[in-house]
Design a protein around this motif. Sequence first.
Motif, PDB file in Angstrom:
ATOM      1  N   TRP A  58       0.829  -1.211   0.000  1.00 27.81           N
ATOM      2  CA  TRP A  58       0.000   0.000   0.000  1.00 27.81           C
ATOM      3  C   TRP A  58       0.861   1.259   0.000  1.00 27.81           C
ATOM      4  O   TRP A  58       0.494   2.287  -0.573  1.00 27.81           O
ATOM      5  N   GLY A  59       2.033   1.211   0.636  1.00 26.47           N
ATOM      6  CA  GLY A  59       2.956   2.340   0.593  1.00 26.47           C
ATOM      7  C   GLY A  59       3.475   2.593  -0.818  1.00 26.47           C
ATOM      8  O   GLY A  59       3.589   3.743  -1.251  1.00 26.47           O
ATOM      9  N   ALA A  60       3.774   1.514  -1.535  1.00 31.10           N
ATOM     10  CA  ALA A  60       4.233   1.655  -2.927  1.00 31.10           C
ATOM     11  C   ALA A  60       3.108   2.222  -3.793  1.00 31.10           C
ATOM     12  O   ALA A  60       3.355   3.081  -4.656  1.00 31.10           O
ATOM     13  N   ARG A  61       1.880   1.762  -3.562  1.00 27.74           N
ATOM     14  CA  ARG A  61       0.746   2.293  -4.329  1.00 27.74           C
ATOM     15  C   ARG A  61       0.569   3.791  -4.067  1.00 27.74           C
ATOM     16  O   ARG A  61       0.310   4.570  -4.997  1.00 27.74           O
ATOM     17  N   ALA A  62       0.711   4.207  -2.803  1.00 23.95           N
ATOM     18  CA  ALA A  62       0.569   5.631  -2.476  1.00 23.95           C
ATOM     19  C   ALA A  62       1.693   6.445  -3.109  1.00 23.95           C
ATOM     20  O   ALA A  62       1.457   7.543  -3.624  1.00 23.95           O
ATOM     21  N   LEU A  63       2.909   5.910  -3.106  1.00 24.61           N
ATOM     22  CA  LEU A  63       4.026   6.624  -3.726  1.00 24.61           C
ATOM     23  C   LEU A  63       3.811   6.773  -5.228  1.00 24.61           C
ATOM     24  O   LEU A  63       4.013   7.861  -5.786  1.00 24.61           O
ATOM     25  N   PHE A  64       3.366   5.706  -5.878  1.00 25.41           N
ATOM     26  CA  PHE A  64       3.142   5.783  -7.322  1.00 25.41           C
ATOM     27  C   PHE A  64       1.958   6.695  -7.656  1.00 25.41           C
ATOM     28  O   PHE A  64       1.961   7.369  -8.680  1.00 25.41           O
ATOM     29  N   ALA A  65       0.958   6.714  -6.789  1.00 22.38           N
ATOM     30  CA  ALA A  65      -0.166   7.631  -7.012  1.00 22.38           C
ATOM     31  C   ALA A  65       0.296   9.080  -6.870  1.00 22.38           C
ATOM     32  O   ALA A  65      -0.095   9.954  -7.661  1.00 22.38           O
ATOM     33  N   ALA A  66       1.143   9.365  -5.872  1.00 21.46           N
ATOM     34  CA  ALA A  66       1.670  10.719  -5.707  1.00 21.46           C
ATOM     35  C   ALA A  66       2.541  11.106  -6.906  1.00 21.46           C
ATOM     36  O   ALA A  66       2.472  12.245  -7.395  1.00 21.46           O
ATOM     37  N   ASN A  67       3.353  10.168  -7.389  1.00 24.49           N
ATOM     38  CA  ASN A  67       4.163  10.437  -8.586  1.00 24.49           C
ATOM     39  C   ASN A  67       3.279  10.727  -9.793  1.00 24.49           C
ATOM     40  O   ASN A  67       3.566  11.632 -10.584  1.00 24.49           O
ATOM     41  N   SER A  68       2.209   9.966  -9.935  1.00 23.03           N
ATOM     42  CA  SER A  68       1.299  10.177 -11.064  1.00 23.03           C
ATOM     43  C   SER A  68       0.618  11.529 -10.978  1.00 23.03           C
ATOM     44  O   SER A  68       0.427  12.211 -11.997  1.00 23.03           O
ATOM     45  N   GLY A  69       0.236  11.949  -9.779  1.00 28.83           N
ATOM     46  CA  GLY A  69      -0.359  13.272  -9.603  1.00 28.83           C
ATOM     47  C   GLY A  69       0.614  14.380  -9.975  1.00 28.83           C
ATOM     48  O   GLY A  69       0.239  15.355 -10.631  1.00 28.83           O
ATOM     49  N   ALA A  70       1.867  14.238  -9.561  1.00 25.40           N
ATOM     50  CA  ALA A  70       2.879  15.241  -9.920  1.00 25.40           C
ATOM     51  C   ALA A  70       3.130  15.250 -11.422  1.00 25.40           C
ATOM     52  O   ALA A  70       3.265  16.315 -12.034  1.00 25.40           O
ATOM     53  N   ASP A  71       3.170  14.060 -12.030  1.00 23.73           N
ATOM     54  CA  ASP A  71       3.356  13.984 -13.489  1.00 23.73           C
ATOM     55  C   ASP A  71       2.197  14.637 -14.230  1.00 23.73           C
ATOM     56  O   ASP A  71       2.398  15.340 -15.227  1.00 23.73           O
ATOM     57  N   ALA A  72       0.982  14.411 -13.762  1.00 24.78           N
ATOM     58  CA  ALA A  72      -0.184  15.011 -14.414  1.00 24.78           C
ATOM     59  C   ALA A  72      -0.153  16.532 -14.278  1.00 24.78           C
ATOM     60  O   ALA A  72      -0.497  17.263 -15.224  1.00 24.78           O
ATOM     61  N   GLU A  73       0.272  17.010 -13.119  1.00 23.35           N
ATOM     62  CA  GLU A  73       0.363  18.468 -12.931  1.00 23.35           C
ATOM     63  C   GLU A  73       1.447  19.061 -13.825  1.00 23.35           C
ATOM     64  O   GLU A  73       1.274  20.136 -14.410  1.00 23.35           O
ATOM     65  N   LEU A  74       2.570  18.365 -13.965  1.00 22.17           N
ATOM     66  CA  LEU A  74       3.623  18.824 -14.879  1.00 22.17           C
ATOM     67  C   LEU A  74       3.132  18.842 -16.322  1.00 22.17           C
ATOM     68  O   LEU A  74       3.436  19.761 -17.088  1.00 22.17           O
ATOM     69  N   ALA A  75       2.342  17.814 -16.701  1.00 17.91           N
ATOM     70  CA  ALA A  75       1.815  17.751 -18.072  1.00 17.91           C
ATOM     71  C   ALA A  75       0.839  18.883 -18.339  1.00 17.91           C
ATOM     72  O   ALA A  75       0.781  19.417 -19.457  1.00 17.91           O
ATOM     73  N   SER A  76       0.066  19.282 -17.327  1.00 15.45           N
ATOM     74  CA  SER A  76      -0.858  20.407 -17.545  1.00 15.45           C
ATOM     75  C   SER A  76      -0.127  21.745 -17.476  1.00 15.45           C
ATOM     76  O   SER A  76      -0.541  22.720 -18.091  1.00 15.45           O
ATOM     77  N   LEU A  77       0.976  21.791 -16.716  1.00 18.69           N
ATOM     78  CA  LEU A  77       1.740  23.023 -16.604  1.00 18.69           C
ATOM     79  C   LEU A  77       2.563  23.295 -17.866  1.00 18.69           C
ATOM     80  O   LEU A  77       2.693  24.440 -18.306  1.00 18.69           O
ATOM     81  N   PHE A  78       3.108  22.234 -18.442  1.00 22.82           N
ATOM     82  CA  PHE A  78       3.900  22.346 -19.674  1.00 22.82           C
ATOM     83  C   PHE A  78       3.284  21.451 -20.742  1.00 22.82           C
ATOM     84  O   PHE A  78       3.734  20.334 -20.968  1.00 22.82           O
ATOM     85  N   PRO A  79       2.227  21.928 -21.434  1.00 20.63           N
ATOM     86  CA  PRO A  79       1.567  21.093 -22.443  1.00 20.63           C
ATOM     87  C   PRO A  79       2.481  20.813 -23.629  1.00 20.63           C
ATOM     88  O   PRO A  79       3.420  21.561 -23.909  1.00 20.63           O
ATOM     89  N   VAL A  80       2.192  19.732 -24.317  1.00 18.59           N
ATOM     90  CA  VAL A  80       2.989  19.319 -25.469  1.00 18.59           C
ATOM     91  C   VAL A  80       2.902  20.356 -26.583  1.00 18.59           C
ATOM     92  O   VAL A  80       3.878  20.606 -27.296  1.00 18.59           O
TER      93      VAL A  80
END
Length: 158
Positions: A58-80
């Motif tokens: 569950w700790g690994a799942r939470a870490l990967f979910a937090a990473n995914s949230g940061a990645d999604a925010e980066l993708a919206s901050l710097f669109p392709v």
Amino acid sequence: MFHNPLNKALSASGLIARRQRGSALVIAIFVLIVMFLLAGTLIRMLEDSDDAVNLEVWGARALFAANSGADAELASLFPVAGGVGVCNSVRHDWIAPSTVGFHGCSVSVICTPTVANGVTQYSILSYAVCETGNCSGDAATTDCLRVNRQVEVEARGD
């Protein structure tokens, strides 16, 4: 060797044999008690091991979910397509995809801009909580497993 005629007489009458009768029963009970204690300890160790594995997963799942949230925010901050998105220091929830890996997890993200020497730096903080079991109310008295992880990413925009 010297022979003691008294021991021979006691042995012949069965007095020594009667005094020693039952010692095997005491030893057998002692061995059984020790075996039960060892078995109980082993069972407890296996349960602790299961709890540790659950917490790690569950700790690994939470870490990967937090990473995914940061990645999604980066993708919206710097669109392709180019340009820069909105970063306004407001915490918002990131809606995770409805896949098995994100089940039971919630992610909140905040983006904070900072300008230094004409360069804008963005600090993205992603906070994920994953939980399973009955986590409503007083979690200390229920079978709740709740794990949280936090990821911070910094990026620079031109």
